[in-house]
Enzyme design. Structure first.
Site, PDB file in Angstrom:
ATOM      1  CB  THR A  53      -8.007  -1.307  22.538  1.00  0.00           C
ATOM      2  OG1 THR A  53      -6.580  -1.278  22.262  1.00  0.00           O
ATOM      3  CG2 THR A  53      -8.174   0.178  23.290  1.00  0.00           C
ATOM      4  CE1 TYR A 118       2.298  -6.216  36.539  1.00  0.00           C
ATOM      5  CE2 TYR A 118       4.154  -7.151  36.297  1.00  0.00           C
ATOM      6  CZ  TYR A 118       3.022  -6.779  37.333  1.00  0.00           C
ATOM      7  OH  TYR A 118       3.493  -6.524  38.966  1.00  0.00           O
ATOM      8  CE1 TYR A 148      -4.273  -3.166  18.556  1.00  0.00           C
ATOM      9  CE2 TYR A 148      -5.550  -4.006  20.194  1.00  0.00           C
ATOM     10  CZ  TYR A 148      -5.228  -2.942  19.835  1.00  0.00           C
ATOM     11  OH  TYR A 148      -5.958  -1.983  19.757  1.00  0.00           O
ATOM     12  CE  LYS A 178      -6.282  -2.361  15.734  1.00  0.00           C
ATOM     13  NZ  LYS A 178      -7.221  -2.214  16.889  1.00  0.00           N
TER      14      LYS A 178
END
Length: 306
Positions: A53, A118, A148, A178
């Protein structure tokens, strides 16, 4: 003493160096990529994650990602033991497979893969099938995937049951997650259910001690671009069985300052320039540079907490 899985440690969710072009577009600053890698290594990071990110990952094409991934390798040759993890997750299964395979072909240590964001109503069965296909087609038997988990941004994440299924099916390749949920209860749940068998890397600097108390292996964070020496001190003290409270308090103070200036990429890029004389890197639209006023305010607040 925490688990010493090969991926255990402190990682920066690295920013992506960009030039600001005359037409207000941004272009890759490939010469700065190894500079950033060496900077992070010099400040205690065990490695760096590209295209998370903070690295503005979804804004880059596969070709752009490949160029940056190759540029980072130029630094690793002189950084003994410095690990590279590539963010390769996209909503496209085929593109994710191709990017993940590329990362391992280049010699990356792991791939950080966000679920297909999505598809926010995908079931655990659908996500299990999606990750299974990625792992079978792109991940060597001795390499690692880190899921993630960032549901507030991605809109989709990992249930504990899905993690257990993936870990059972791919005990080596699906190394862990993570955890950017900012959920202390989840950190405790992961430790209680998986112990150190699942590599948990917290995305919340202020939770590093708590997470490691619950068998986490370390962290991958945006503020590590700036505060990795403090994070490394917490990590080292925890592994030595010593009290890390004071170091963790410093980390928490700095994290709380930075949280006041979202989003992280433009703020971190501005502060890396102001504090450490790295180039003033741009961000890619739709992000915008932080204002001069906010940049100065953030800098002074960080200085105030040391």
């Amino acid at each position: 003493m925490t688990s010493q899985h090969p991926l255990a440690g402190v990682y920066a969710a690295a920013v992506t160096p960009l030039h600001q072009a005359d037409d207000h577009a941004s272009e890759l600053d490939l010469e700065s990529v190894p500079v950033l890698m060496r900077f992070l290594a010099s400040r205690g990071c065990h490695g760096a994650v590209l295209f998370g990110t903070t690295g503005e990952g979804p804004s880059f094409s596969p070709a752009e990602r490949e160029r940056v991934m190759r540029a980072a390798l130029a630094a690793r040759a002189s950084l003994n033991g410095f690990r590279l993890i590539a963010g390769t997750g996209t909503p496209s299964l085929s593109e994710t497979i191709e990017l993940t395979k590329l990362a391992f072909d280049l010699g990356y240590d792991a791939a950080l893969i966000v679920p297909p964001y999505y598809f926010r109503k995908a079931t655990d069965d659908g996500l299990f099938n999606w990750f299974s296909e990625v792992i079978r087609k792109a991940v060597p038997a001795d390499k690692y995937v880190i899921g993630y988990h960032f549901p507030t941004v991605a809109g989709i994440g990992f249930s504990v049951e899905l993690l257990a299924r993936l870990k059972d099916a791919f005990p080596v390749q699906f190394a862990g997650i993570k955890d950017s949920s900012h959920d202390a209860d989840l950190a405790r749940t992961l430790g209680g259910k998986f112990g150190s068998d699942l590599v948990a890397l917290t995305g919340t600097d202020s939770y590093l001690k708590l997470a490691m108390d619950n068998k986490a292996a370390g962290c991958i964070t945006a503020p590590a671009n700036l505060i990795s020496p403090d994070l490394r001190e917490v990590w080292d003290l925890m592994n030595e069985g010593k009290d890390s409270t004071e170091a963790q308090n410093r980390v928490t103070e700095k994290r709380h300052v930075l949280e006041k200036y979202p989003p992280f990429p433009p703020t971190l890029k501005a502060l890396l320039h102001r504090m450490y004389a790295l180039p003033r890197w741009a961000v890619k639209p739709p992000l915008e540079s932080i204002s001069t006023e906010l940049e100065e305010k953030a800098l002074q607040e960080l200085k105030a907490v040391g």
